[in-house]
Design a protein around this motif. Structure first.
Motif, PDB file in Angstrom:
ATOM      1  N   GLN A   1     -51.524  39.487  43.627  1.00  0.00           N
ATOM      2  CA  GLN A   1     -52.635  39.546  43.051  1.00  0.00           C
ATOM      3  C   GLN A   1     -52.797  41.258  42.691  1.00  0.00           C
ATOM      4  OE1 GLN A   1     -56.151  39.053  45.571  1.00  0.00           O
ATOM      5  NE2 GLN A   1     -57.360  39.328  43.934  1.00  0.00           N
ATOM      6  N   ILE A   2     -53.184  41.114  41.392  1.00  0.00           N
ATOM      7  CA  ILE A   2     -53.638  42.441  40.620  1.00  0.00           C
ATOM      8  C   ILE A   2     -54.883  42.582  40.489  1.00  0.00           C
ATOM      9  CG2 ILE A   2     -51.031  42.659  39.993  1.00  0.00           C
ATOM     10  CD1 ILE A   2     -52.315  42.322  37.143  1.00  0.00           C
ATOM     11  N   GLY A   3     -55.452  43.816  40.537  1.00  0.00           N
ATOM     12  CA  GLY A   3     -56.774  44.026  40.208  1.00  0.00           C
ATOM     13  C   GLY A   3     -57.229  45.475  40.014  1.00  0.00           C
ATOM     14  N   GLY A   4     -58.380  45.640  39.721  1.00  0.00           N
ATOM     15  CA  GLY A   4     -58.826  47.230  39.592  1.00  0.00           C
ATOM     16  C   GLY A   4     -58.877  47.651  40.952  1.00  0.00           C
ATOM     17  N   SER A   5     -59.202  49.190  41.123  1.00  0.00           N
ATOM     18  CA  SER A   5     -58.936  49.759  42.447  1.00  0.00           C
ATOM     19  C   SER A   5     -59.990  49.760  43.233  1.00  0.00           C
ATOM     20  CB  SER A   5     -59.034  51.160  42.152  1.00  0.00           C
ATOM     21  OG  SER A   5     -60.285  51.737  41.300  1.00  0.00           O
ATOM     22  N   ASP A   6     -61.310  49.011  42.711  1.00  0.00           N
ATOM     23  CA  ASP A   6     -62.421  48.446  43.604  1.00  0.00           C
ATOM     24  C   ASP A   6     -62.117  47.252  44.376  1.00  0.00           C
ATOM     25  OD1 ASP A   6     -62.426  47.088  41.316  1.00  0.00           O
ATOM     26  OD2 ASP A   6     -64.716  46.719  41.172  1.00  0.00           O
ATOM     27  N   GLN A   7     -60.971  46.557  43.916  1.00  0.00           N
ATOM     28  CA  GLN A   7     -60.826  45.227  44.474  1.00  0.00           C
ATOM     29  C   GLN A   7     -59.641  45.472  45.624  1.00  0.00           C
ATOM     30  OE1 GLN A   7     -62.419  42.214  43.607  1.00  0.00           O
ATOM     31  NE2 GLN A   7     -63.528  43.807  42.681  1.00  0.00           N
ATOM     32  N   TRP A   8     -59.393  46.565  45.931  1.00  0.00           N
ATOM     33  CA  TRP A   8     -58.251  46.660  47.077  1.00  0.00           C
ATOM     34  C   TRP A   8     -58.692  46.134  48.330  1.00  0.00           C
ATOM     35  CZ3 TRP A   8     -53.430  47.932  47.727  1.00  0.00           C
ATOM     36  CH2 TRP A   8     -52.915  48.504  48.718  1.00  0.00           C
ATOM     37  N   GLY A   9     -59.964  46.084  48.763  1.00  0.00           N
ATOM     38  CA  GLY A   9     -60.575  45.445  49.827  1.00  0.00           C
ATOM     39  C   GLY A   9     -60.232  43.893  50.112  1.00  0.00           C
ATOM     40  N   ASN A  10     -60.911  43.516  48.731  1.00  0.00           N
ATOM     41  CA  ASN A  10     -60.381  42.008  48.466  1.00  0.00           C
ATOM     42  C   ASN A  10     -59.244  41.357  48.439  1.00  0.00           C
ATOM     43  OD1 ASN A  10     -63.446  41.699  48.326  1.00  0.00           O
ATOM     44  ND2 ASN A  10     -63.352  42.054  46.191  1.00  0.00           N
ATOM     45  N   ILE A  11     -58.363  42.270  47.724  1.00  0.00           N
ATOM     46  CA  ILE A  11     -56.869  41.786  47.912  1.00  0.00           C
ATOM     47  C   ILE A  11     -56.254  41.915  49.145  1.00  0.00           C
ATOM     48  CG2 ILE A  11     -54.534  42.444  47.195  1.00  0.00           C
ATOM     49  CD1 ILE A  11     -56.054  43.493  44.547  1.00  0.00           C
ATOM     50  N   THR A  12     -56.534  42.890  49.902  1.00  0.00           N
ATOM     51  CA  THR A  12     -55.755  43.091  51.431  1.00  0.00           C
ATOM     52  C   THR A  12     -56.335  41.972  52.169  1.00  0.00           C
ATOM     53  OG1 THR A  12     -57.412  44.711  51.991  1.00  0.00           O
ATOM     54  CG2 THR A  12     -55.137  45.399  51.044  1.00  0.00           C
ATOM     55  N   SER A  13     -57.794  41.476  51.919  1.00  0.00           N
ATOM     56  CA  SER A  13     -58.354  40.360  52.885  1.00  0.00           C
ATOM     57  C   SER A  13     -57.494  39.051  52.525  1.00  0.00           C
ATOM     58  CB  SER A  13     -59.845  39.974  52.531  1.00  0.00           C
ATOM     59  OG  SER A  13     -60.612  41.002  52.944  1.00  0.00           O
ATOM     60  N   GLY A  14     -56.938  39.093  51.427  1.00  0.00           N
ATOM     61  CA  GLY A  14     -56.124  37.912  51.199  1.00  0.00           C
ATOM     62  C   GLY A  14     -54.842  37.624  51.719  1.00  0.00           C
ATOM     63  N   LEU A  15     -54.253  38.869  51.642  1.00  0.00           N
ATOM     64  CA  LEU A  15     -53.197  39.167  52.287  1.00  0.00           C
ATOM     65  C   LEU A  15     -52.941  38.696  53.629  1.00  0.00           C
ATOM     66  CD1 LEU A  15     -51.837  42.227  50.317  1.00  0.00           C
ATOM     67  CD2 LEU A  15     -50.717  40.185  49.901  1.00  0.00           C
ATOM     68  N   GLU A  16     -54.178  39.317  54.584  1.00  0.00           N
ATOM     69  CA  GLU A  16     -54.417  38.907  55.942  1.00  0.00           C
ATOM     70  C   GLU A  16     -54.490  37.716  56.107  1.00  0.00           C
ATOM     71  OE1 GLU A  16     -55.230  40.206  59.820  1.00  0.00           O
ATOM     72  OE2 GLU A  16     -54.143  41.108  58.153  1.00  0.00           O
ATOM     73  N   LEU A  17     -55.336  36.786  55.096  1.00  0.00           N
ATOM     74  CA  LEU A  17     -55.357  35.621  55.374  1.00  0.00           C
ATOM     75  C   LEU A  17     -54.250  34.737  55.255  1.00  0.00           C
ATOM     76  CD1 LEU A  17     -57.187  33.349  56.163  1.00  0.00           C
ATOM     77  CD2 LEU A  17     -57.964  33.053  53.548  1.00  0.00           C
ATOM     78  N   ILE A  18     -53.170  35.052  54.327  1.00  0.00           N
ATOM     79  CA  ILE A  18     -52.204  34.516  54.151  1.00  0.00           C
ATOM     80  C   ILE A  18     -51.081  34.635  55.256  1.00  0.00           C
ATOM     81  CG2 ILE A  18     -49.891  34.587  52.788  1.00  0.00           C
ATOM     82  CD1 ILE A  18     -51.765  35.000  50.432  1.00  0.00           C
ATOM     83  N   ARG A  19     -51.146  35.901  55.695  1.00  0.00           N
ATOM     84  CA  ARG A  19     -50.283  36.269  57.274  1.00  0.00           C
ATOM     85  C   ARG A  19     -50.583  35.601  58.234  1.00  0.00           C
ATOM     86  NH1 ARG A  19     -50.684  39.291  61.469  1.00  0.00           N
ATOM     87  NH2 ARG A  19     -52.889  40.025  61.107  1.00  0.00           N
ATOM     88  N   LYS A  20     -52.002  35.074  58.298  1.00  0.00           N
ATOM     89  CA  LYS A  20     -52.354  34.295  59.588  1.00  0.00           C
ATOM     90  C   LYS A  20     -52.160  32.771  59.526  1.00  0.00           C
ATOM     91  CE  LYS A  20     -55.889  37.811  61.488  1.00  0.00           C
ATOM     92  NZ  LYS A  20     -56.958  37.940  61.986  1.00  0.00           N
ATOM     93  N   VAL A  21     -52.367  32.211  58.296  1.00  0.00           N
ATOM     94  CA  VAL A  21     -52.305  30.920  58.072  1.00  0.00           C
ATOM     95  C   VAL A  21     -50.902  30.510  57.751  1.00  0.00           C
ATOM     96  CG1 VAL A  21     -52.962  28.885  56.675  1.00  0.00           C
ATOM     97  CG2 VAL A  21     -54.632  30.805  57.140  1.00  0.00           C
ATOM     98  N   GLN A  22     -50.037  31.312  57.079  1.00  0.00           N
ATOM     99  CA  GLN A  22     -48.835  30.884  56.652  1.00  0.00           C
ATOM    100  C   GLN A  22     -47.764  31.132  57.920  1.00  0.00           C
ATOM    101  OE1 GLN A  22     -47.806  28.997  53.642  1.00  0.00           O
ATOM    102  NE2 GLN A  22     -50.237  28.773  53.760  1.00  0.00           N
ATOM    103  N   PRO A  23     -46.691  30.406  57.758  1.00  0.00           N
ATOM    104  CA  PRO A  23     -45.517  30.633  58.792  1.00  0.00           C
ATOM    105  C   PRO A  23     -45.158  32.275  58.759  1.00  0.00           C
ATOM    106  CG  PRO A  23     -45.153  28.750  57.305  1.00  0.00           C
ATOM    107  CD  PRO A  23     -46.293  29.517  56.640  1.00  0.00           C
ATOM    108  N   GLU A  24     -44.675  32.584  59.714  1.00  0.00           N
ATOM    109  CA  GLU A  24     -44.174  33.980  60.018  1.00  0.00           C
ATOM    110  C   GLU A  24     -43.098  34.351  58.991  1.00  0.00           C
ATOM    111  OE1 GLU A  24     -42.129  37.177  63.209  1.00  0.00           O
ATOM    112  OE2 GLU A  24     -43.247  35.131  63.730  1.00  0.00           O
TER     113      GLU A  24
END
Length: 417
Positions: A188-211
């Motif tokens: 995911q790419i976005g403006g610098s103000d979207q860093w928090g939203n982007i990392t939330s997505g990565l956190e959710l993928i890490r927890k839901v998807q296989p290791e």
């Protein structure tokens, strides 16, 4: 030079979650990646352009762009960069806005071919989700402490934030997870103000998807001007992509008026010109700044991309006519663009030029009007008039609709009939 090196040369990369991991993924095989925009208005403005142009660069290197229009997140409101709650939009308004934005995005991307772009609307998967499913399947994986540490949330705690906006980052995280699962979207790419939203997505993928699931985030720096003023604003407001809000002529003029200190940076981040071409234009800025070669190329590239070749040529024609004073060569439609913001007066059939100058408040009195005419300070459709007895006729009406009167060098007035 590979894609990431090119982005770095252009000054487009601000933050990355895993630089080496992303580099390896891009070099192994084409990936899918996405960028989103919320339909808070029925048009994007030039402040939205850079992330999507960056997404287009990935497409040019063989990767598949996913363009997300936030029909669901647009109903909630992103707290990023806001000190107070957004006013909620109706579903009907958001859907109308989605339609307008989709048309604009279609001019930027290629939707055909092996890596043709995909356009999605997060309302399609979020709009029908019931609250229990959202809380159990999504909310369970996002800790409150984790969210409170986000700048976009923490900055609002003192002034107040509703539960609605508090959950925005979870909804955007759900977008990334959905696209990861259904489109194998890895970035995911976005403006610098979207860093928090982007990392939330990565956190959710890490927890839901296989290791071992791999996904990445990349942000783009805020566009700034060398003089410290806000990019993308003019005296009349934002520079919109919708030609009804900002005409192609006004759009062209915005870019051609770019300061020398900014133009090379804008060529790098907003155009797809080669390094060699940009370096030549940089040299021209240093050695021949009065020719404004770089600004002309910048204006042409952006106007052609957003509005097409015909609108670009029309904008150039209007600009040349206004510079030379040959306004009679313009059509009524071109005059409406070029003189959109000048004072206007609807004629009540004043045929005498002196009377018209006074009625339209171009000259303060008949005496001054006669002096202005005698001194050669008044032109009608670009032609200097020195006869105070001059009476306007139908031949002075361009396309039967307009007459352009200029007093002095710059004071234009649009006479309508």
């Amino acid at each position: 030079m590979d894609l990431l090196q090119d982005l770095a040369w252009r000054g487009i990369i601000y933050q990355q979650t895993d630089e080496e991991g992303l580099k390896d993924s891009l070099n192994k095989e084409p990936i899918s990646l996405y960028c989103g925009v919320d339909p808070t208005a029925d048009s994007m403005h030039i402040g939205h352009l850079l992330p999507f142009l960056t997404l287009r660069r990935f497409q040019q290197h063989g990767h598949r762009p996913i363009v997300l229009v936030g029909g669901a997140t647009g109903l909630i409101g992103d707290p990023s960069g806001k000190s107070e709650e957004r006013k909620l939009l109706t579903l009907e308004t958001v859907q109308d806005n989605v339609a307008g934005i989709k048309k604009q995005l279609e001019t930027i991307f290629e939707f055909e071919g092996e890596n043709g772009a995909i356009m999605v609307n997060n309302y399609d998967w979020a709009g029908s989700m019931d609250i229990v499913t959202f809380l159990r399947d999504i909310g369970k994986h996002i800790g409150v402490n984790y969210m409170l540490a986000k700048d976009t949330i923490a900055s609002r705690l003192e002034t107040g934030i509703s539960f609605t906006e508090f959950t925005y980052t979870i909804l955007q995280a759900m977008d990334f997870l959905h696209l990861y699962e259904h489109h194998n979207c890895k970035l995911q790419i976005g403006g610098s103000d979207q860093w928090g939203n982007i990392t939330s997505g990565l956190e959710l993928i890490r927890k839901v998807q296989p290791e071992g699931a791999k996904a990445y985030g990349l942000t783009i720096p805020l566009v700034t001007k060398a003089d410290g003023t806000k990019f993308g604003k003019t005296e009349s407001g934002a520079v919109w992509l919708d030609p009804e809000k900002t005409t192609p002529y006004e759009f062209y003029q915005f870019w051609i008026n770019t300061a020398d200190a900014d133009v090379v940076k804008y060529l790098k981040i907003f155009t797809f010109l080669s390094h060699e071409k940009i370096e030549l234009l940089d040299k021209a800025v240093q050695e021949e700044p009065h020719l404004r070669k770089a600004q002309k190329v910048l204006a042409e590239e952006l106007t052609r991309l957003i509005h097409g070749e015909d609108s670009l040529q029309q904008a150039i024609k209007i600009s040349q006519a206004l510079f030379s004073g040959d306004v009679r060569s313009l059509s009524a439609a071109e005059i409406e663009q070029g003189f959109k913001d000048v004072p206007a007066y609807t004629s009540q059939n004043e045929e005498n030029l002196v009377d018209l100058l006074v009625a339209a408040k171009i000259s303060p009195s008949k005496r001054q009007a006669r002096e202005d005419i005698a001194n050669g300070a008044v032109t009608v459709n670009g032609e200097k008039i020195t006869d105070a007895a001059y009476a306007l006729t139908g031949t002075d009406r361009i396309d039967g609709q307009f007459t352009i009167i200029r007093r002095g060098k710059k004071k234009y007035t649009l006479i309508k009939y």
